[in-house]
Design a protein around this motif. Structure first.
Motif, PDB file in Angstrom:
ATOM      1  N   ALA A 101       0.757  -1.163   0.054  1.00  0.00           N
ATOM      2  CA  ALA A 101      -0.109  -0.033   0.090  1.00  0.00           C
ATOM      3  C   ALA A 101       0.926   1.406  -0.196  1.00  0.00           C
ATOM      4  N   TYR A 102       2.334   1.356   0.302  1.00  0.00           N
ATOM      5  CA  TYR A 102       3.000   2.357   0.493  1.00  0.00           C
ATOM      6  C   TYR A 102       3.037   3.272  -0.717  1.00  0.00           C
ATOM      7  N   GLY A 103       3.239   2.564  -1.962  1.00  0.00           N
ATOM      8  CA  GLY A 103       3.327   3.661  -3.017  1.00  0.00           C
ATOM      9  C   GLY A 103       1.754   4.395  -3.417  1.00  0.00           C
ATOM     10  N   LEU A 104       0.861   3.657  -3.177  1.00  0.00           N
ATOM     11  CA  LEU A 104      -0.435   4.158  -3.265  1.00  0.00           C
ATOM     12  C   LEU A 104      -0.790   5.336  -2.514  1.00  0.00           C
ATOM     13  N   GLU A 105      -0.275   5.045  -1.181  1.00  0.00           N
ATOM     14  CA  GLU A 105      -0.663   6.268  -0.352  1.00  0.00           C
ATOM     15  C   GLU A 105       0.327   7.451  -0.361  1.00  0.00           C
ATOM     16  N   SER A 106       1.704   7.058  -0.840  1.00  0.00           N
ATOM     17  CA  SER A 106       2.492   8.189  -1.133  1.00  0.00           C
ATOM     18  C   SER A 106       2.030   8.854  -2.503  1.00  0.00           C
ATOM     19  N   SER A 107       1.177   8.348  -3.430  1.00  0.00           N
ATOM     20  CA  SER A 107       0.663   9.253  -4.325  1.00  0.00           C
ATOM     21  C   SER A 107      -0.378   9.887  -4.030  1.00  0.00           C
ATOM     22  N   GLY A 108      -0.994   9.802  -2.919  1.00  0.00           N
ATOM     23  CA  GLY A 108      -2.183  10.549  -2.465  1.00  0.00           C
ATOM     24  C   GLY A 108      -3.514   9.956  -2.401  1.00  0.00           C
ATOM     25  N   LEU A 109      -3.627   8.564  -2.562  1.00  0.00           N
ATOM     26  CA  LEU A 109      -4.610   7.629  -2.758  1.00  0.00           C
ATOM     27  C   LEU A 109      -5.162   7.719  -1.241  1.00  0.00           C
ATOM     28  N   ALA A 110      -6.606   7.783  -0.678  1.00  0.00           N
ATOM     29  CA  ALA A 110      -6.911   7.664   0.650  1.00  0.00           C
ATOM     30  C   ALA A 110      -6.454   6.262   1.092  1.00  0.00           C
ATOM     31  N   LYS A 111      -6.426   6.131   2.393  1.00  0.00           N
ATOM     32  CA  LYS A 111      -5.719   5.134   3.095  1.00  0.00           C
ATOM     33  C   LYS A 111      -6.788   3.751   2.942  1.00  0.00           C
ATOM     34  N   LYS A 112      -7.945   4.144   2.974  1.00  0.00           N
ATOM     35  CA  LYS A 112      -8.883   2.863   2.842  1.00  0.00           C
ATOM     36  C   LYS A 112      -8.808   2.249   1.379  1.00  0.00           C
ATOM     37  N   GLU A 113      -8.841   3.250   0.467  1.00  0.00           N
ATOM     38  CA  GLU A 113      -8.700   2.960  -0.907  1.00  0.00           C
ATOM     39  C   GLU A 113      -7.258   2.137  -1.248  1.00  0.00           C
ATOM     40  N   ALA A 114      -6.251   2.675  -0.690  1.00  0.00           N
ATOM     41  CA  ALA A 114      -4.974   1.944  -0.883  1.00  0.00           C
ATOM     42  C   ALA A 114      -4.870   0.745  -0.293  1.00  0.00           C
ATOM     43  N   ARG A 115      -5.541   0.439   1.030  1.00  0.00           N
ATOM     44  CA  ARG A 115      -5.537  -0.844   1.368  1.00  0.00           C
ATOM     45  C   ARG A 115      -6.321  -1.923   0.744  1.00  0.00           C
ATOM     46  N   GLU A 116      -7.435  -1.475   0.275  1.00  0.00           N
ATOM     47  CA  GLU A 116      -8.120  -2.213  -0.898  1.00  0.00           C
ATOM     48  C   GLU A 116      -7.480  -2.570  -1.869  1.00  0.00           C
ATOM     49  N   LYS A 117      -6.847  -1.834  -2.456  1.00  0.00           N
ATOM     50  CA  LYS A 117      -5.914  -2.216  -3.850  1.00  0.00           C
ATOM     51  C   LYS A 117      -4.947  -2.985  -3.366  1.00  0.00           C
ATOM     52  N   ALA A 118      -4.460  -2.735  -2.236  1.00  0.00           N
ATOM     53  CA  ALA A 118      -3.229  -3.693  -1.739  1.00  0.00           C
ATOM     54  C   ALA A 118      -3.653  -4.950  -1.458  1.00  0.00           C
ATOM     55  N   GLU A 119      -4.755  -5.369  -0.829  1.00  0.00           N
ATOM     56  CA  GLU A 119      -5.336  -6.479  -0.743  1.00  0.00           C
ATOM     57  C   GLU A 119      -5.515  -7.277  -1.980  1.00  0.00           C
ATOM     58  N   HIS A 120      -5.932  -6.534  -3.038  1.00  0.00           N
ATOM     59  CA  HIS A 120      -6.323  -7.148  -4.301  1.00  0.00           C
ATOM     60  C   HIS A 120      -4.849  -7.434  -4.785  1.00  0.00           C
ATOM     61  N   GLY A 121      -3.860  -6.792  -4.561  1.00  0.00           N
ATOM     62  CA  GLY A 121      -2.641  -6.870  -5.086  1.00  0.00           C
ATOM     63  C   GLY A 121      -1.900  -8.248  -4.539  1.00  0.00           C
ATOM     64  N   LEU A 122      -2.048  -8.327  -3.231  1.00  0.00           N
ATOM     65  CA  LEU A 122      -1.581  -9.580  -2.682  1.00  0.00           C
ATOM     66  C   LEU A 122      -2.365 -10.845  -3.023  1.00  0.00           C
ATOM     67  N   GLU A 123      -3.677 -10.741  -3.510  1.00  0.00           N
ATOM     68  CA  GLU A 123      -4.578 -11.605  -3.938  1.00  0.00           C
ATOM     69  C   GLU A 123      -4.030 -12.255  -5.206  1.00  0.00           C
ATOM     70  N   LEU A 124      -3.706 -11.233  -6.109  1.00  0.00           N
ATOM     71  CA  LEU A 124      -3.041 -11.471  -7.628  1.00  0.00           C
ATOM     72  C   LEU A 124      -2.019 -12.494  -7.576  1.00  0.00           C
ATOM     73  N   VAL A 125      -1.169 -12.044  -6.399  1.00  0.00           N
ATOM     74  CA  VAL A 125       0.277 -12.818  -6.413  1.00  0.00           C
ATOM     75  C   VAL A 125       0.086 -14.147  -5.438  1.00  0.00           C
ATOM     76  N   GLY A 126      -1.189 -14.428  -5.095  1.00  0.00           N
ATOM     77  CA  GLY A 126      -1.317 -15.622  -4.140  1.00  0.00           C
ATOM     78  C   GLY A 126      -0.909 -15.588  -2.864  1.00  0.00           C
ATOM     79  N   LEU A 127      -0.875 -14.196  -2.313  1.00  0.00           N
ATOM     80  CA  LEU A 127      -0.608 -13.931  -0.819  1.00  0.00           C
ATOM     81  C   LEU A 127      -1.756 -13.300  -0.208  1.00  0.00           C
ATOM     82  N   ALA A 128      -3.052 -13.621  -0.407  1.00  0.00           N
ATOM     83  CA  ALA A 128      -4.077 -12.944   0.097  1.00  0.00           C
ATOM     84  C   ALA A 128      -4.030 -13.319   1.629  1.00  0.00           C
ATOM     85  N   SER A 129      -3.344 -14.274   2.128  1.00  0.00           N
ATOM     86  CA  SER A 129      -3.525 -14.646   3.601  1.00  0.00           C
ATOM     87  C   SER A 129      -2.386 -14.212   4.429  1.00  0.00           C
ATOM     88  N   MET A 130      -1.355 -13.497   3.620  1.00  0.00           N
ATOM     89  CA  MET A 130      -0.310 -13.116   4.384  1.00  0.00           C
ATOM     90  C   MET A 130       0.092 -11.699   4.527  1.00  0.00           C
TER      91      MET A 130
END
Length: 352
Positions: A101-130
């Protein structure tokens, strides 16, 4: 990723450091949605090329375009690219989710939205539970996937990967390179991948660009480079090859008849002309036969058992041949006389 993947174009790019020319005159194209690997030995210019694409270096002359836009002199933070570094560059005090989420937040994205995108990113690479785990609590392969997720969630036009598997052991490298390739094909993002590992390049690439001394030595699909090397350098660098002298006896359409030590063989002509030439012969394209067979003679000078195959060296009148033989049930001892033949695949005429 939801943004359309971008193309990459280098137009007559030159890069010098003082009197040293790192890149002489580089022109290349990466099509949208493809993975292209820059491959070559240390000092060939591949990392300099990637750094210019990332905006970490600027060319001395020429143009660089991303998605059709001239970015030649733009700084790194104004280019629509994300980079996966050799060292992963994860923050050790942040868990996986926070790292992504760090890069998303640094670019000005709201923390909640950044977290949701980060969770989706981890899901994409098979690490949703980590997402709760710190980098130190992850394996090397898992850390690499977190780094890939962090880059992907920024939805870049181009993903850059700089020797991304060099810190992993051999078995883990094979697994993670498969995961990266499957992810790229599923999401259809554009990727430029730098490595010095030939097997890695063959396994992940749509196109390989082999560089030597700051120039492109050859480019094409993995199969094209392996089966039709353009020079002795390419033949030996991509998968190893024996370079042997031959004579082109006859050209008939797409095929040529060549002889090596009296052994006649039919190979793709590839623009060859009658006369002396060279063949690239892959180690697994050589057949070892009993000495009395109708092939040219040799003698085993070295043998090494490697489990699923035996590596041999055979001395012939034309030099030493390196051979990979799967027939582990009939090993040949050092000093054994043999006759040497060629299979139909794994042989190509090459230029001097």
């Amino acid at each position: 990723m939801t943004r359309s993947p971008g193309s990459v174009t280098f137009q007559n790019v030159r890069k010098t450091f003082g009197a040293f020319t790192a890149i002489a005159d580089l022109s290349l194209t990466v099509e949208p949605g493809t993975l292209v690997t820059l491959l070559g030995p240390s000092g060939c210019g591949k990392t300099t090329t990637l750094r210019m694409l990332a905006g970490l270096e600027h060319p001395t002359s020429g143009r660089i375009l991303i998605g059709g836009k001239d970015v030649t002199m733009l700084p790194a933070n104004e280019r629509d690219v994300s980079m996966v570094f050799q060292s992963y560059a994860l923050f050790p005090h942040m868990n996986s989710l926070a790292n992504v989420a760090y890069g998303l937040e640094s670019s000005g994205l709201a923390k909640k939205e950044a977290r949701e995108k980060a969770e989706h990113g981890l899901e994409l690479v098979g690490l949703a539970s980590m997402g709760h785990r710190l980098p130190a609590e992850l394996s090397g392969g898992q850390q690499q996937r977190v780094a890939v997720a962090r880059a992907l969630v920024l939805e870049p036009q181009v993903l850059l990967l700089d020797e991304p598997l060099s810190n992993l052991d051999a078995r883990l490298r094979r697994r993670v390179r498969t995961e990266i390739r499957e992810l790229q094909q599923r999401l259809q993002f554009t990727a430029v991948y730098v490595t010095h590992d030939q097997d890695e390049a063959l396994a992940v690439s749509d196109k390989i660009i082999v560089m030597k001394d700051g120039e492109i030595a050859q480019q094409g699909s993995p199969r094209e480079l392996y089966e039709a090397p353009a020079s002795p350098f390419i033949a030996d660098f991509i998968g190893e090859a024996n370079v042997v002298a031959c004579e082109v006896i006859d050209i008939s359409g797409a095929n040529a008849t060549v002889t090596v030590e009296g052994l006649s063989h039919l190979v793709p002509s590839r623009g060859a002309k009658p006369g002396l030439g060279k063949l690239a012969v892959r180690p697994n394209a050589i057949i070892l036969e009993p000495a009395e067979s109708a092939a040219f003679p040799g003698r085993i000078s070295h043998a090494a058992y490697l489990g699923d195959h035996i590596e041999y060296e055979a001395e012939t009148s034309g030099g030493t041949l390196y051979i990979v033989d799967p027939s582990v049930d009939r090993p040949l001892a050092t000093g054994t006389p043999v006759a040497i033949g060629f299979k139909n695949r794994g042989i190509a005429i090459i230029a001097d």
